[in-house]
Design an enzyme around this catalytic site. Structure first.
Site, PDB file in Angstrom:
ATOM      1  N   HIS A 198      54.813  13.115  49.564  1.00  0.00           N
ATOM      2  CA  HIS A 198      55.691  12.128  48.946  1.00  0.00           C
ATOM      3  C   HIS A 198      56.463  12.748  47.774  1.00  0.00           C
ATOM      4  O   HIS A 198      57.652  12.446  47.570  1.00  0.00           O
ATOM      5  CB  HIS A 198      54.840  10.946  48.475  1.00  0.00           C
ATOM      6  CG  HIS A 198      55.595   9.934  47.681  1.00  0.00           C
ATOM      7  ND1 HIS A 198      55.387   9.753  46.324  1.00  0.00           N
ATOM      8  CD2 HIS A 198      56.556   9.044  48.036  1.00  0.00           C
ATOM      9  CE1 HIS A 198      56.191   8.798  45.889  1.00  0.00           C
ATOM     10  NE2 HIS A 198      56.912   8.346  46.894  1.00  0.00           N
ATOM     11  N   GLU A 246      59.324  14.684  49.111  1.00  0.00           N
ATOM     12  CA  GLU A 246      60.388  13.770  49.556  1.00  0.00           C
ATOM     13  C   GLU A 246      61.337  13.456  48.393  1.00  0.00           C
ATOM     14  O   GLU A 246      62.559  13.478  48.552  1.00  0.00           O
ATOM     15  CB  GLU A 246      59.779  12.487  50.115  1.00  0.00           C
ATOM     16  CG  GLU A 246      60.805  11.428  50.495  1.00  0.00           C
ATOM     17  CD  GLU A 246      60.335  10.026  50.183  1.00  0.00           C
ATOM     18  OE1 GLU A 246      61.086   9.283  49.507  1.00  0.00           O
ATOM     19  OE2 GLU A 246      59.218   9.658  50.599  1.00  0.00           O
ATOM     20  N   HIS A 247      60.773  13.174  47.222  1.00  0.00           N
ATOM     21  CA  HIS A 247      61.603  12.930  46.037  1.00  0.00           C
ATOM     22  C   HIS A 247      62.412  14.171  45.662  1.00  0.00           C
ATOM     23  O   HIS A 247      63.608  14.080  45.356  1.00  0.00           O
ATOM     24  CB  HIS A 247      60.725  12.538  44.851  1.00  0.00           C
ATOM     25  CG  HIS A 247      60.288  11.113  44.856  1.00  0.00           C
ATOM     26  ND1 HIS A 247      60.482  10.273  43.786  1.00  0.00           N
ATOM     27  CD2 HIS A 247      59.667  10.358  45.806  1.00  0.00           C
ATOM     28  CE1 HIS A 247      59.994   9.072  44.059  1.00  0.00           C
ATOM     29  NE2 HIS A 247      59.484   9.106  45.274  1.00  0.00           N
ATOM     30  N   GLU A 303      55.599   5.337  39.180  1.00  0.00           N
ATOM     31  CA  GLU A 303      55.646   4.553  40.418  1.00  0.00           C
ATOM     32  C   GLU A 303      54.238   4.140  40.835  1.00  0.00           C
ATOM     33  O   GLU A 303      54.001   3.006  41.242  1.00  0.00           O
ATOM     34  CB  GLU A 303      56.310   5.376  41.527  1.00  0.00           C
ATOM     35  CG  GLU A 303      56.409   4.647  42.867  1.00  0.00           C
ATOM     36  CD  GLU A 303      57.004   5.526  43.951  1.00  0.00           C
ATOM     37  OE1 GLU A 303      56.898   5.148  45.135  1.00  0.00           O
ATOM     38  OE2 GLU A 303      57.568   6.600  43.636  1.00  0.00           O
TER      39      GLU A 303
END
Length: 474
Positions: free
Chosen positions: A84, A87-88, A164
């Site tokens: 993840h 991905e950012h 987040e």
């Protein structure tokens, strides 16, 4: 009535399939080495990139999706969240695209883009006007091989992800419960590790971790390109060869390596008291196969079983707990069917006023036991099947949904033929098949029950309880 409805849906499905067939047969022969079906054309570039084209000429719009066959379940031990995180970081830039400009360039070209990470896949997508497809395809190919990261970019984005996690998980009692239930359901398999990662491991991720993961998994021979919209397969192949086709394959790919989940011997429970919780809830997860891992016919039977048992206001769980017994304010469930290795069956109920967790759980148990012991009726099955077939027809009207549907299934090991034969397989499911999968998979020892109870808020003088969200934060 339902037989007439099913017949009408079958007829409409047949018309749509015929229309797709006429459109694709006209172009399939123009693409050397392609495999064509009534809806799609599939081919593979010399470097191993799998390409799927879904022609749809109703509007001059195109959806492009690049699916990497890697997700959170493929992370090195101790580096949870790196899939993840990467991905950012993929939006940070290359030598050709300045840092932070990828999405801005897409927007300036009138398009929209985003990305997501799952346990099994990581996907990036853009929706643009047809004439902007060459631009976004070149941009996507560029960042497949030429990502550039500074230590400052990595540090800043790591803080974004930690925030987040705080807002989406740590400050949400329901998310905490679900995270702990997944960790209990999967004692060995990495599906028990949260996709966003454990906070202490995310805090330790650095630039080397990101680049190592990137260089290991981001390559044309570990990816699937899906292009849906106002395109022809031959023009997509030409563009793909000019962009992705110039990238070398990764010689070190050796497939996914994941520890299998051992056989479970006893049901597990997770109980959480939290002053931030709204109402008491009861949840139940059962291990079950996914479409990619199930024996022939089982996933289709599980799909129909859960539709009857727990999906919507006409489901058994909702009718009995909410309408008839009034023990729940809401109730439902779902079948997580899209994973590579295994799926799960889920039930939940939100308690009504003055109903205890034990009462609510007992009421849920009765519905599940009845499903396991007595199965469903033919009328139940006909209704559920008609609803699914209707949704299948409507999904054909959405360019982006079709791109996502094919992409996800193919990226998790299924074939185009398996995707497209789903309606016919669904029609073959019998009440006996549903009874069999209910008895096989609604088994206590393969379950985790989660209880969330609003705890008394013992803070004083206006102080917030631990981990409470800051004022004004959603």
């Amino acid at each position: 009535m339902f037989d007439q409805l099913a017949g009408a849906l079958d007829a409409r499905t047949g018309l749509i399939l015929a229309a797709f067939s006429l459109a694709s047969m006209a172009v399939a022969v123009a693409v050397d080495g392609a495999r064509a079906t009534p809806r799609v054309v599939e081919f593979t570039l010399g470097n191993g990139l799998q390409v799927l084209v879904i022609p749809d000429h109703r509007a001059p719009v195109v959806t492009q999706m690049i699916w990497y066959k890697v997700g959170a379940a493929d992370e090195p031990p101790g580096s949870s969240g790196i899939a993840h995180f990467l991905e950012h970081l993929m939006f940070k830039g290359t030598d050709a695209i300045p840092p932070g400009q990828f999405s801005k360039i897409v927007a300036k070209n009138g398009g929209e883009d985003n990305a997501f990470t799952n346990h099994d896949v990581t996907a990036y997508f853009q929706r643009v006007a047809k004439d902007r497809l060459p631009t976004v395809m070149a941009m996507e190919a560029d960042r497949m091989a030429n990502l550039r990261l500074s230590k400052e970019d990595v540090a800043t984005e790591r803080d974004v992800i930690l925030e987040e996690r705080r807002s989406r998980v740590d400050n949400d009692p329901s998310s905490i419960l679900q995270e702990q239930m997944m960790a209990a359901l999967y004692t060995k398999h990495p599906y028990g590790i949260p996709i966003i990662g454990w906070a202490h491991e995310v805090a330790a991720l650095d630039r080397d971790d990101a680049l190592s993961f990137y260089k290991r998994f981001y390559a044309p021979n570990n990816a699937l390109l899906v292009v849906a919209g106002d395109v022809e397969p031959d023009e997509v192949r030409k563009l793909a060869e000019e962009t992705f086709g110039k990238l070398p394959p990764h010689g070190g790919l050796n497939g996914r390596s994941r520890p299998p989940e051992p056989e479970h011997q006893a049901p597990l429970r997770v109980e959480l008291e939290d002053a931030r919780a709204g109402r008491m809830t009861v949840q139940r997860y059962y291990l079950a196969p996914s479409y990619a891992s199930a024996a022939p016919g089982e996933a289709e039977a599980l799909d129909l079983m859960m539709r009857i048992a727990a999906i919507g206001s006409v489901s058994r769980l909702y009718k009995r707990l909410v309408i008839e017994q009034k023990k729940a304010a809401s109730a439902g469930g779902w079948y997580s069917d899209s994973a590579l290795d295994t799926g799960r069956l889920a039930f939940y109920a939100i308690g009504a006023e003055k109903v205890s967790p034990a009462e609510l759980e007992a009421a849920m148990d009765v519905v599940i036991a009845d499903l396991r012991e007595h199965g469903v009726t033919q009328a139940d099955l006909d209704r559920a099947r008609s609803a699914f077939l209707a949704e299948f027809v409507y999904a054909n009207d959405s360019q982006s949904r079709m791109a996502r549907h094919y992409g996800w299934r193919l990226a998790t090991g299924m074939t185009v033929e398996e995707v497209e034969s789903w309606p016919e397989r669904l029609k073959k499911v019998t009440v006996g098949d549903i009874r069999d999968v209910a008895r096989k998979y609604l088994v206590d020892k393969n379950s985790v029950t989660g209880i969330l109870v609003p705890a008394p808020d013992k803070t004083r003088n206006g102080e917030q309880p631990p981990h409470a969200p800051s004022p004004g934060r959603s």
